[in-house]
Design a protein around this motif. Structure first.
Motif, mmCIF file in Angstrom:
data_model
loop_
_atom_site.group_PDB
_atom_site.id
_atom_site.type_symbol
_atom_site.label_atom_id
_atom_site.label_comp_id
_atom_site.label_asym_id
_atom_site.label_seq_id
_atom_site.Cartn_x
_atom_site.Cartn_y
_atom_site.Cartn_z
ATOM 1 N N TYR A 5 3.884 10.668 3.478
ATOM 2 C CA TYR A 5 3.970 11.905 2.287
ATOM 3 C C TYR A 5 3.384 13.266 3.195
ATOM 4 C CZ TYR A 5 4.730 8.906 -1.401
ATOM 5 O OH TYR A 5 5.437 7.908 -2.402
ATOM 6 N N PRO A 10 7.920 6.732 7.538
ATOM 7 C CA PRO A 10 7.905 7.538 6.297
ATOM 8 C C PRO A 10 6.309 7.683 5.992
ATOM 9 C CG PRO A 10 9.182 5.472 6.203
ATOM 10 C CD PRO A 10 8.596 5.275 7.391
ATOM 11 N N ASP A 44 7.739 2.393 -8.020
ATOM 12 C CA ASP A 44 7.502 1.884 -6.820
ATOM 13 C C ASP A 44 6.254 1.280 -6.384
ATOM 14 O OD1 ASP A 44 5.756 4.127 -6.690
ATOM 15 O OD2 ASP A 44 6.792 5.522 -5.266
ATOM 16 N N ASN A 76 -2.869 2.413 -6.314
ATOM 17 C CA ASN A 76 -1.610 2.588 -5.612
ATOM 18 C C ASN A 76 -0.724 3.432 -6.809
ATOM 19 O OD1 ASN A 76 0.237 3.109 -3.738
ATOM 20 N ND2 ASN A 76 1.175 1.217 -3.890
ATOM 21 N N ASN A 129 11.210 0.430 -1.895
ATOM 22 C CA ASN A 129 9.864 0.075 -2.886
ATOM 23 C C ASN A 129 10.122 0.124 -4.335
ATOM 24 O OD1 ASN A 129 8.588 -0.029 -0.611
ATOM 25 N ND2 ASN A 129 7.393 1.712 -0.710
ATOM 26 N N ARG A 174 0.685 -1.956 10.894
ATOM 27 C CA ARG A 174 0.357 -3.260 11.489
ATOM 28 C C ARG A 174 -0.928 -3.113 12.170
ATOM 29 N NH1 ARG A 174 5.671 -2.333 13.492
ATOM 30 N NH2 ARG A 174 7.187 -2.846 12.007
ATOM 31 N N ARG A 219 7.733 -9.021 15.835
ATOM 32 C CA ARG A 219 7.017 -10.156 15.274
ATOM 33 C C ARG A 219 7.815 -11.259 14.669
ATOM 34 N NH1 ARG A 219 1.779 -7.040 13.783
ATOM 35 N NH2 ARG A 219 1.685 -6.000 15.843
ATOM 36 N N ARG A 267 7.364 -7.241 0.614
ATOM 37 C CA ARG A 267 7.390 -6.013 0.200
ATOM 38 C C ARG A 267 7.454 -5.188 1.485
ATOM 39 N NH1 ARG A 267 2.759 -7.931 -3.047
ATOM 40 N NH2 ARG A 267 3.790 -8.763 -4.975
ATOM 41 N N MET A 268 7.864 -5.533 2.512
ATOM 42 C CA MET A 268 8.140 -4.963 3.658
ATOM 43 C C MET A 268 9.674 -4.170 3.664
ATOM 44 S SD MET A 268 6.162 -6.449 6.764
ATOM 45 C CE MET A 268 7.400 -7.304 7.275
ATOM 46 N N TYR A 269 9.729 -2.921 3.935
ATOM 47 C CA TYR A 269 11.166 -2.374 3.811
ATOM 48 C C TYR A 269 12.103 -2.708 4.932
ATOM 49 C CZ TYR A 269 10.085 1.779 6.475
ATOM 50 O OH TYR A 269 9.985 2.557 7.523
ATOM 51 N N GLN A 270 11.218 -2.930 6.269
ATOM 52 C CA GLN A 270 11.611 -3.445 7.088
ATOM 53 C C GLN A 270 10.914 -4.483 8.080
ATOM 54 O OE1 GLN A 270 11.839 0.410 9.491
ATOM 55 N NE2 GLN A 270 13.806 0.494 8.910
ATOM 56 N N ARG A 280 -0.478 12.862 3.270
ATOM 57 C CA ARG A 280 -0.942 11.295 3.482
ATOM 58 C C ARG A 280 -0.050 10.993 4.559
ATOM 59 N NH1 ARG A 280 0.564 8.144 -1.155
ATOM 60 N NH2 ARG A 280 1.329 9.868 -2.170
ATOM 61 N N CYS A 284 0.654 -1.302 0.155
ATOM 62 C CA CYS A 284 0.046 -0.107 -0.009
ATOM 63 C C CYS A 284 0.939 1.060 0.125
ATOM 64 C CB CYS A 284 -1.104 -0.080 1.202
ATOM 65 S SG CYS A 284 -0.077 -0.209 2.882
ATOM 66 N N GLY A 285 2.008 1.197 -0.588
ATOM 67 C CA GLY A 285 2.990 2.297 -0.756
ATOM 68 C C GLY A 285 3.897 2.619 0.369
ATOM 69 N N LEU A 286 4.392 3.803 0.448
ATOM 70 C CA LEU A 286 5.568 3.878 1.263
ATOM 71 C C LEU A 286 5.914 3.346 2.636
ATOM 72 C CD1 LEU A 286 7.965 5.741 0.772
ATOM 73 C CD2 LEU A 286 6.940 7.684 2.139
ATOM 74 N N SER A 287 4.810 3.306 3.374
ATOM 75 C CA SER A 287 4.760 2.832 4.872
ATOM 76 C C SER A 287 4.225 1.449 5.106
ATOM 77 C CB SER A 287 4.620 3.554 5.939
ATOM 78 O OG SER A 287 5.525 4.227 6.597
ATOM 79 N N HIS A 288 4.155 0.880 3.726
ATOM 80 C CA HIS A 288 3.349 -0.693 4.030
ATOM 81 C C HIS A 288 3.910 -1.548 5.132
ATOM 82 C CE1 HIS A 288 1.721 -4.232 2.893
ATOM 83 N NE2 HIS A 288 2.808 -4.795 2.489
ATOM 84 N N ALA A 289 5.176 -1.165 5.309
ATOM 85 C CA ALA A 289 5.833 -2.217 6.302
ATOM 86 C C ALA A 289 5.506 -1.731 7.964
ATOM 87 C CB ALA A 289 7.360 -2.213 6.292
ATOM 88 N N ASN A 290 4.966 -0.453 7.937
ATOM 89 C CA ASN A 290 4.577 -0.011 9.230
ATOM 90 C C ASN A 290 3.034 -0.125 9.366
ATOM 91 O OD1 ASN A 290 7.327 0.636 9.899
ATOM 92 N ND2 ASN A 290 7.163 2.364 8.544
ATOM 93 N N ALA A 346 12.832 3.688 2.894
ATOM 94 C CA ALA A 346 11.326 3.024 2.520
ATOM 95 C C ALA A 346 11.211 3.317 0.884
ATOM 96 C CB ALA A 346 10.322 3.323 3.258
ATOM 97 N N SER A 347 11.357 4.550 0.587
ATOM 98 C CA SER A 347 10.904 4.833 -0.859
ATOM 99 C C SER A 347 11.986 4.093 -1.806
ATOM 100 C CB SER A 347 11.248 6.345 -1.004
ATOM 101 O OG SER A 347 11.553 6.561 -2.369
#
Lengths: 399, 373, 664
Positions: free
Chosen positions: A362, A360, C156, C165, C89, A222, C479, C471-474, A376, A214-220, C85-86
Motif C-alpha cells: 500500500y 504488492p 479481502d 487485519n 485475496n 518470507r 521453495r 492463502r498465498m497468491y503466488q 504500508r 497478513c494482507g496484500l503481500s502475505h505470500a511475499n 494479489a488483491s
C-alpha cells in the motif's frame, strides 16, 4: 479379522505409505517431516506414530467398505434381516477409538508442556512482524558477545546447538513465525508477546514463511533462520556491532550516500551515517510508515535476501553455492556476505526503480486516507537511473 | 386500492422524503436535520399505513355502521392520560426535561390508543368484532412496548441490586436467583394444570419484589469499590507530578492480557531496582524495548516505602531550540503493589543524547537502562 | 379427493343482527394465486421455499466453484499472473464465504425445509411466513455480499476475517463492510429458520411418531437447528463489533486502545467450529436415509447414530480453540483443547462404523445416490483421520495454515457435506420434481467428481506437509523442492483435478436439464423407500398428505409395505406404494386449512439490504430502510394467517363468506 484380511490391510497400508513417501518432493525447504532441531524432532516423534495409526485405520475402513460393496451387492438374494444393531458391538466400537485416542492424548499432553518450556533458555531474540517483513533485535547479552543490541531483518542468525528464545510481537496485524525444520509456528500478535523456542543441530539456512494471513503481500513475507557454528556466530556478532563507514570521497558510492541521505534515510536507518553537518542521521520511519519501522540497512550486504526475504540479494549462481553448501562450509560462505560479483543487480535495481510493482504494497499516496498518508510498504521513489547506479554502489558498501 | 386518506398521507410521506433528500443534498448534509425530517416521514408513513389498513375508517357497503349512541360506550381512561400528558409537557417545559418527555410519551400513547379505540368502536355494531379489530391494530404495538417496559424495569432493578451489594453477596444472589427462576420455571413446565392466576400472581409478585429491591438498592448507592473506581480517572494518572488519585489497579499483573504483554518486570526491593525480562530467568540492569511498538512493563514495589517508577523517554522540541523531556510514570504505590506502564519509543537509543532510563525518584544511583535498537 | 378449503367460520354462534363487516381492513388484496411467478414470490409453502432455497444455493455453488477454479488456475504455475494479489485475496475470501454461507447452509436448509415436514407427517412448518422471510433474507444476503465486487472490491481478509487485519486501516475498501453486514442478514435467516424448524419438529410430528421413531435426517437436522440457534448469536455479536469498529469508529480490536486481537478469534471460532457441524450433519442425515434404502436394511444402530449426533452437538462447543493452537494461548489451553478435539472424533467414528455396518449383510443396489453416499463414507473418513492428526496440538503447529489443512477440510466439507447433498439430489429428485435423474449420467457425474476431488485435494496433503502455506497468491519455485514429484508437480495436478471436478458438476447440470426436458414420470416409490415422505404423491400436493398418517414404527412406510412372516421370519410385500396412496386418497381429510401467501416476508426481507447499504454509505438511507422495516413488521403483524374470502378472485359465493371472520 481373518489372517487373509489382515494381510490385505497390511499390504494396502504399506503400499499407500510407500506411494505417499515416494510422491514427495526431495529437499523441499519447508518440509515439515525433515526436522533439524530438537523442538521439531520432538514434534516429529509425536506425529509419526499418529500418522501411522490414522493411516492404518483409514485403510481398514476403506477395505471394509470395499468388502461390503463386493460381497453384498444385490444378486437377487432374499430381503436381509431387519436388524437395528448390536449394542455390544456398538459400545465396543465406541470404546476402542476412545482408548486409542486416550493413548495419543497422554503423549500429546506431555509434548505440549515440553515444548513450552523456557527456563533453560540460552539466548533471546525479539522478533517483530510488520507488513510484510520480519525484524529481529538481539538484546544485549554480554555472555554471547552481544554488548550492544543488534538489529537486523529478514534473516535471523543463531548459534548452533543453542536454545534460542524468540519473543514475538507485531506492529500491525497478526503474523506467524514458522521455520518448519526447527519448530512449529507461533503467531506474532500486536499487543502481546509470545514465546517460541528454536535450536538447530547443524549449521545451515532454514527457510520459513509467514503463515498467518497478513494482507496484500502475505505470500511475499518470507524469512530464514541461519544457524552458524559458535565461532562463525561470534564473527557475525562482531561485524554487526560495527557502524557503517562512509565511502571514500569522489567515488560513486559516496554520491550514493548523498542520494541515501536525501531519500532513504527518511525511513531506513544506517548506523554511523552522518549528515553533511556531521550530526548522526536518524531515520524517522514513525513519521512515514504506518507501523513505525523500516528495515535497518547498516549491514544489508551481510544478509543474502531483501524486502522481507522475498528476493535474493545473491545472484542465482552464488545463491545455489551458499544454500547448497554442506553444514561445514555454509557458515564461511554465508559470512562472506554479498560481494560485488555476487550481487543480484537485476532485482535490486528493479526494487529501487519501483518497489510496489515487485511486491504488492500500500504505497500509492492517493489511496492512503485510512492511514493519514502513511505508507504500508515501500513507495515508488521515482529515482532516476543515475540515482539508482549511485545507490547500488553505496548499498554494496554496507557489509 | 388506495383510499383517499391513504393517498394524502402517502403523498405527504413522499414529499417529506423528497424534501429531506433535497435538504441533505443542498442545504446541510449533517445528520440532525435529515433525522428530524425523516421522523416526520415515518409518522406520515405510519398514518398512511393506518388509513390504508382501515380504508379511512369506512365500513364496507352493505355492512351496518353503528348508529351513534345506540349502545353505551365503555368508559375510557385515555382522555385522562392525555390530559396528564399535556400537563406534563407544559410543566416539563418550565421545570425539567424528564417531565417533558414523560408527558410527551403519555400524550403520544394516549393519542394513539384513543384514536384507534374510537375508530374501532364505530366500526360496526358488533362489539366483539370491534374489540377484536382494536386488538389486531394495537396488539402489535402494545405487546412489544409493554414487554420492553416490563423487562426494562426488571433488568434495571436487578442491575441496581447487583451494583449495590458486595461482590460476594452479588455472586450468591445471582446463584440463588438463577436457581429460583429455574426451579419455578420447571414447576410451571411440569405442571401445566397450575391455575393461571397462581402463575401470574407469582410472576407479578416477583417482578414487584425485584423492582422494590431495585429502588431500595438505588437509593443506597453503589458499593464502595465502585465508588472508588468512579473517582479514579483511568488513564489520567499520567502526570509525573502531584498524585491525582488514591485508587488504582492494585495488582496489574492479575489480568491475562497484561501478563502476556509485559516485556519486563521491574522490582524495587531493599532499595535496589532490578529488572527481569520475559522468558529470561536472570535479573538485569538493562532491558531491551521494541522500537515503534507500544509495550508494557510492570513495576512491583517490595519496599516499605511508597514509590513510583518514572520513565525518561527522550526529548521533544517545544519551540525553536528548546526541548522538553518526555516523562511517563506510574502512581505512588505501596508495598506489594504492582502497576503497569505502557509506552512507545519511536527512535532508537542512539537518537537520544541521554540514555532512556527507568528510575525511582528519591532513590539515587539506581536506574534501569532501556535500550532501543 | 380432498380440497383445500377457503377458510370458513369456526364461530358457530350467530349474533342477531350480526352486522359484522366482511371487509373492514386491508388496502391490498392478498396474493392467492397458486400458479405463475406470484405464486413463487409470495408463497409460504415449505416445498416451494425448499426448491427456491435449492436453486439459490446451486447458483452460489457454481459462483463459488468458478472462484475456486480461478484460484487453482492462479496456482497452477509458480508466480501465477491470472489474478493480482488483491483480487486473489478477495477471491479466496469470497470462495469460502460463498461456499459456507451461500451454498452448503442454504442447500441444507433446502433439504430441511422440503423434507422435515414430509418426514414427520406435517402439512407445513410451524411458521410459514417466517419460513418465507428466512429465504428472502438469505437471498438478499447473498446478493448483498456479492454486490461488493462492483463497489470497490470484495472482502479481502479471509472468511475468518481475523482482527486487526479486517479493520478500517488494513482493509480500506468497503468489502469487509458488505461482508459483515451481509452475514448479519444471513444470520437472521439462519436464526428464524432454526426456531421455525425446532418448533416444527417438536410440535408437529404425526400422531405416534415419538422422537425415537423420527427419521435420522430429521434428527440430525434438529441437532443442526439447535447448533444454529446457539452459534449464530455469537457471530452476530462479533460482526456487530466489527461493523461498529469499521463504520462508527469503535475500538474493540484496536490494539493501541488496549484491545486484544484474540477476542475476535475466540468469538469467531466459538461460532466457527459448531458451524462445521452445521455444514456436515445434514449430509450425514441424508446418507443415513440413503444407505438403508439401498441396502434394504434399517440403519444399523439407529439410537447410536442419533445420540452420537447429539453428542457432536454438545462436544462441538468445547473444541473451538483447536483453530488457535498457534495463536499463543499458552500450554494449558492448548493441551485441554487438544484432548477435547480428540474426544469429538469418537462420536464421529461411531457414525462411520454404523454406516459401514448398515451395508454389511445388506442387499446393495448401486444407484447414483448410493454411489455418493458410499463415497462420503470413505472420503469423510480420510478427512476425519487427517483431522485427528492435527488434533495433536504440537503436530498442528506444523500443519496449521498450510495446504494440509485445506486438504483436510475439503475432504470433510466436499467429501462429506457436498457428496451428501449430491446423494440427496439423486435420491429425492423424483419426490420433488416427479422425474428421476438419469442414473447413467449420475454415475458419470459421481466418477468425475470423485476423481476430480481426489486429484484436487489429495495432493494438498503433500503440499501442506512439505511446507506450502495457505492463502498465498503466488508460490515460488525456490521453495518447491527438487525431483519430479516436487511441489510444482502437485500444484499442477491439483489444478487439473479442479477442472475434472468442474466437469463432474457440469454433468450434473446437464443431467438436470435433460431430466427436466424428459417426459418420463417417476414411479411413486422408485427406490422402495422407508420413510413417510414417500407415502404421498410426487411432487406432493400443497397440503402434503391427504390423511395425516398415524405412525407405529421407525421406517413407517416400509412397515406398511412389508410384513414379517411369523414362521419363516421372512419379509413379504403386503402392499404397494400405489395401493397405500389410493387408500389415503379414499379417506382424505375433509377440511384442510393451509396458510395463505403473503407479501410481507419479501417486503420485510428487502428492507434489510437497504438498511445495510445505508450503514455503509449514508445514514439517512438506513433510516428510510428502517421506516419501511417497521411498516412491514406492522403490516405482517396485522395480517391474518388466512386471506379473507374477498381476496379471492372471483369472490366465493355469498353463503360461504357471510359468516367469515377474518380476525380469528
Amino acid at each position: 479379522m481373518s489372517t487373509k484380511i489382515r494381510r490385505i490391510v497390511a499390504g494396502v497400508s504399506g503400499l499407500a505409505a510407500t506411494a505417499f513417501l515416494a510422491g514427495c518432493a526431495k529437499d523441499a525447504p519447508q518440509d515439515t517431516w525433515q526436522p533439524k532441531g530438537t523442538n521439531a524432532k520432538t514434534i516429529d516423534d509425536l506425529q509419526q506414530p499418529v500418522f501411522a495409526i490414522a493411516g492404518v485405520i483409514g485403510v481398514i475402513v476403506t477395505c471394509a467398505v470395499v468388502y461390503c460393496i463386493i460381497k453384498f451387492r444385490d444378486r437377487g438374494q432374499a430381503m436381509p434381516e431387519q436388524t437395528h444393531g448390536k449394542p455390544a458391538l456398538e459400545i465396543g466400537m465406541t470404546i476402542l477409538p476412545a482408548l486409542i485416542l486416550a493413548g495419543v492424548g497422554v503423549f500429546t499432553f506431555r509434548t505440549v508442556f515440553d515444548l513450552s518450556k523456557t527456563s533453560d533458555t540460552q539466548m533471546v531474540v525479539n522478533v517483530t512482524g510488520q507488513q510484510w517483513w520480519w525484524e529481529y533485535d538481539y538484546p544485549a547479552q554480554p555472555e554471547l558477545g552481544i554488548t550492544q543490541p543488534i538489529i537486523t531483518s529478514g534473516q535471523m542468525i543463531i548459534p548452533v546447538g543453542t536454545k534460542v528464545l524468540l519473543r514475538e510481537t507485531s506492529r500491525d496485524v497478526i503474523h506467524s513465525y514458522w521455520i518448519p525444520a526447527l519448530n512449529g509456528k507461533r503467531d506474532a500478535v500486536p499487543g502481546r508477546v509470545h514465546t517460541l523456542r528454536l535450536d538447530a543441530d547443524e549449521p545451515g539456512i532454514y527457510a520459513g514463511q509467514c503463515t498467518e494471513f497478513c494482507g496484500l503481500s502475505h505470500a511475499n513475507m518470507r524469512m530464514e533462520t541461519v544457524a552458524l557454528s559458535k565461532e562463525d556466530f561470534a564473527a557475525w556478532v562482531a561485524n554487526q556491532l560495527t557502524n557503517a563507514k562512509s565511502p571514500a570521497e569522489k567515488t560513486l558510492a559516496k554520491e550514493g550516500e548523498g542520494v541515501f541521505l536525501n531519500q532513504c534515510v527518511r525511513c531506513h536507518q544506517v548506523n554511523g551515517l552522518k549528515k553533511a553537518d556531521g550530526t548522526p542521521a536518524i531515520a524517522a520511519p514513525d513519521e512515514n510508515v504506518w507501523a513505525g519501522a523500516a528495515p535497518n540497512l547498516t549491514h544489508l550486504m551481510s544478509r543474502n535476501t531483501f524486502a522481507g526475504a522475498a528476493f535474493d540479494l545473491l545472484s542465482q549462481k552464488c545463491r545455489a553455492d551458499v544454500w547448497g553448501a554442506s553444514s561445514e562450509t555454509v557458515g564461511k560462505k554465508y559470512l562472506a556476505g554479498v560481494t560485488e560479483e555476487c550481487l543480484n543487480q537485476t532485482d535490486l535495481r528493479r526494487w529501487l526503480r519501483n518497489a510496489p510493482a515487485m511486491k504488492p504494497m500500500y504505497a500509492d499516496p492517493a489511496k492512503l486516507t485510512s492511514t493519514n498518508g502513511k505508507y504500508r510498504g515501500m513507495p515508488n521513489l521515482g529515482l532516476t537511473e543515475d540515482d539508482i547506479d549511485k545507490l547500488v554502489a553505496y548499498l554494496s558498501t554496507l557489509k | 386500492m388506495f383510499t383517499p386518506g391513504s393517498k394524502l398521507f402517502l403523498g405527504l410521506t413522499g414529499f417529506v422524503i423528497a424534501v429531506s433528500v433535497i435538504y441533505v443534498a443542498l442545504v446541510d448534509n449533517s445528520i440532525g436535520g435529515a433525522v428530524a425530517l425523516l421522523s416526520v416521514a415515518t409518522g406520515t408513513a405510519l398514518l398512511a399505513g393506518l388509513s390504508l389498513f382501515n380504508r379511512d375508517g369506512e365500513v364496507a357497503v352493505g355492512d351496518v355502521a353503528a348508529p351513534a349512541g345506540a349502545e353505551p360506550l365503555t368508559s375510557s381512561m385515555w382522555p385522562l392520560i392525555a390530559t396528564v400528558g399535556f400537563v406534563g409537557v407544559v410543566a416539563g417545559l418550565l421545570t425539567h426535561p424528564i417531565v417533558f418527555f414523560l408527558g410527551l410519551i403519555a400524550l403520544l400513547a394516549s393519542g394513539t390508543e384513543w384514536l384507534i379505540q374510537s375508530w374501532s368502536e364505530g366500526a360496526s355494531s358488533d362489539k366483539t368484532y370491534n374489540a377484536s379489530i382494536r386488538g389486531r391494530m394495537l396488539h402489535p404495538i402494545e405487546f412489544p412496548v409493554l414487554a420492553l417496559v416490563g423487562l426494562g424495569v426488571v433488568i434495571l432493578s436487578f442491575s441496581r441490586v447487583m451494583l449495590a451489594v458486595s461482590r460476594d453477596a452479588g455472586a450468591i444472589i445471582f446463584i440463588v436467583a438463577g436457581a429460583a427462576v429455574l426451579f419455578v420455571g420447571s414447576i410451571f413446565a411440569l405442571k401445566p394444570s397450575l391455575k393461571k392466576t397462581l402463575v401470574v400472581g407469582i410472576c407479578v409478585a416477583s417482578a414487584v419484589g425485584v423492582a422494590a429491591s431495585g429502588i431500595a438498592a438505588a437509593s443506597n448507592g453503589l458499593r464502595a469499590d465502585l465508588v472508588e473506581a468512579k473517582e479514579e480517572h483511568h488513564f489520567s494518572h499520567k502526570e509525573c507530578g502531584e498524585e491525582e488519585n488514591e485508587h488504582f489497579d492494585h495488582l496489574a499483573e492479575g489480568t491475562i492480557s497484561l501478563r502476556s504483554n509485559a516485556v519486563a518486570t521491574i522490582e524495587l526491593r531493599d532499595g535496589k531496582l532490578t529488572a527481569r525480562e520475559l522468558g529470561v530467568a536472570k535479573v538485569t540492569q538493562t532491558i531491551t524495548f521494541p522500537r515503534s511498538n507500544s509495550a508494557t512493563i510492570i513495576f512491583r514495589n517490595k519496599d516499605e516505602k511508597e514509590a513510583r517508577l518514572t520513565a525518561f523517554l527522550g526529548t521533544k522540541p517545544v519551540q525553536d531550540g528548546v526541548v522538553e523531556e518526555v516523562l511517563d510514570c506510574t502512581q505512588m504505590i505501596g508495598k506489594n503493589h504492582e502497576q503497569a506502564l505502557t509506552f512507545k519509543i519511536a527512535k532508537p537509543s542512539m537518537a537520544s543524547d541521554k540514555p532512556y532510563t527507568l528510575t525511582v525518584p528519591g532513590l539515587e544511583g539506581q536506574s534501569i537502562e532501556i535500550m532501543v535498537p | 379427493m380432498a380440497i383445500i378449503e377457503r377458510p370458513v367460520t369456526t364461530q358457530g354462534v350467530e349474533i342477531a343482527p350480526p352486522a359484522t363487516p366482511s371487509r373492514a381492513q386491508g388496502g391490498f388484496k392478498r396474493p392467492v394465486s397458486t400458479t405463475g411467478w406470484k405464486s413463487w414470490l409470495f408463497t409460504v409453502d415449505h416445498k416451494k421455499l425448499g426448491i427456491m432455497y435449492g436453486v439459490m444455493a446451486m447458483f452460489f455453488f457454481i459462483l463459488g466453484g468458478l472462484e475456486a477454479v480461478l484460484i487453482r488456475l492462479q496456482l497452477a504455475a509458480p508466480n501465477g499472473k491470472v489474478l493480482s494479489a488483491s483480487v486473489y485475496n478477495q477471491m479466496f475470501t469470497m470462495h469460502a464465504t460463498t461456499m459456507v454461507f451461500l451454498f452448503v447452509m442454504p442447500m441444507a436448509a433446502a433439504f430441511a425445509n422440503y423434507f422435515i415436514p414430509l418426514q414427520i407427517g406435517a402439512r407445513d412448518v410451524a411458521f410459514p411466513r417466517m419460513n418465507a422471510f428466512g429465504f428472502w433474507c438469505i437471498l438478499g444476503a447473498g446478493i448483498f455480499i456479492n454486490l461488493s465486487w462492483f463497489f470497490g472490491g470484495a472482502a479481502d481478509g479471509g472468511w475468518f476475517m481475523y482482527a486487526p487485519n479486517s479493520g478500517p486501516i488494513f482493509s480500506p475498501s468497503h468489502g469487509v463492510d458488505f461482508w459483515a453486514l451481509g452475514l448479519q442478514i444471513a444470520g437472521i435467516a439462519s436464526l428464524t429458520g432454526a426456531i421455525n424448524l425446532i418448533v416444527t419438529v417438536l410440535n408437529m410430528r404425526a400422531p405416534g411418531m415419538s422422537l425415537m421413531k423420527m427419521p435420522v435426517f430429521t434428527w440430525l437436522q434438529l441437532v443442526v437447528q439447535f447448533l444454529l440457534l446457539f452459534a449464530v448469536p455469537v457471530i452476530t455479536v462479533a460482526l456487530f463489533l466489527l461493523s461498529f469498529q469499521r463504520n462508527f469508529g469503535a475500538t474493540f480490536f484496536d490494539v493501541s486502545a488496549g484491545a486484544d486481537p484474540l477476542l475476535w478469534q475466540h468469538l469467531f471460532w466459538i461460532f466457527g467450529h459448531p458451524e462445521v457441524y452445521i455444514l456436515v450433519l445434514p449430509s450425514f442425515g441424508i446418507i443415513s436415509e440413503v444407505l438403508p434404502v439401498f441396502s434394504k436394511k434399517p440403519l444399523f444402530g439407529y439410537p447410536f447414530v442419533v445420540f452420537s449426533g447429539a453428542a457432536i452437538g454438545f462436544v462441538g462447543w468445547g473444541v473451538w480453540a483447536h483453530h488457535m493452537f498457534a495463536s499463543g494461548l499458552g500450554p494449558v489451553s492448548v493441551a485441554v483443547f487438544s484432548i477435547s478435539t480428540m474426544a469429538i472424533a469418537i462420536p464421529t467414528g461411531v457414525k462411520i462404523v454404523n454406516w459401514t455396518l448398515t451395508l454389511w449383510g445388506g442387499k446393495l443396489r448401486f444407484t447414483a445416490a448410493m454411489h455418493f453416499a458410499i463415497g462420503l463414507i470413505v472420503l469423510f473418513t480420510i478427512g476425519g483421520l487427517s483431522g485427528v492428526t492435527h488434533s495433536v496440538a504440537p503436530s498442528d503447529t506444523q500443519q496449521t495454515d498450510t495446504y494440509y489443512i485445506v486438504a483436510h477440510f475439503h475432504y470433510v466439507l466436499f467429501g462429506g457435506a457436498v457428496f451428501g447433498l449430491f446423494s440427496g439430489f439423486y435420491y429425492w429428485w423424483p419426490k420433488v420434481f416427479g422425474k428421476t435423474l438419469n442414473e447413467k449420467l449420475g454415475k458419470a457425474n459421481f466418477w468425475f467428481m470423485v476423481i476430480g476431488m481426489n486429484m484436487t485435494f489429495g495432493p494438498m496433503h503433500i503440499l501442506g506437509l512439505q511446507g506450502q502455506p495457505r492463502r498465498m497468491y503466488q508460490w515460488t519455485e525456490a521453495r518447491a523442492g527438487e525431483g519430479f514429484f516436487n511441489l510444482a508437480f502437485w500444484n499442477q495436478i491439483a489444478s487439473i483435478g479442479s477442472l475434472i471436478l468442474t466437469l463432474g458438476i457440469f454433468l450434473f447440470i446437464v443431467n438436470v436439464i435433460k431430466t427436466a426436458r424428459s417426459k418420463e414420470r417417476a414411479p411413486l416409490d422408485p427406490w422402495d423407500a422407508r420413510t413417510l415422505e414417500w407415502m404421498t404423491s410426487s411432487p406432493p400436493k400443497e397440503h402434503n398428505f391427504d390423511v395425516i398418517p398415524t405412525v407405529h414404527h421407525l421406517d413407517e412406510f416400509f412397515h406398511r409395505k412389508y410384513e414379517q412372516d411369523p414362521v419363516t421370519h421372512e419379509y413379504k410385500q403386503i402392499a404397494t406404494a400405489e395401493e397405500i396412496m389410493a387408500d389415503q386418497e379414499a379417506h382424505a381429510d375433509k377440511h384442510i386449512h393451509m396458510p395463505s401467501p403473503s407479501y410481507w416476508p419479501i417486503v420485510l426481507a428487502a428492507t434489510l439490504p437497504v438498511i445495510m447499504i445505508g450503514v455503509i454509505y449514508s445514514i439517512p438511507v438506513a433510516i428510510v430502510g428502517g421506516i419501511f422495516l417497521v411498516l412491514a413488521m406492522f403490516g405482517w403483524a396485522l395480517e391474518p394467517s388466512t386471506a379473507p374470502e374477498t381476496d379471492f378472485d372471483p369472490p366465493a359465493s355469498e353463503e360461504s363468506t357471510k359468516e367469515l371472520s377474518p380476525l380469528v
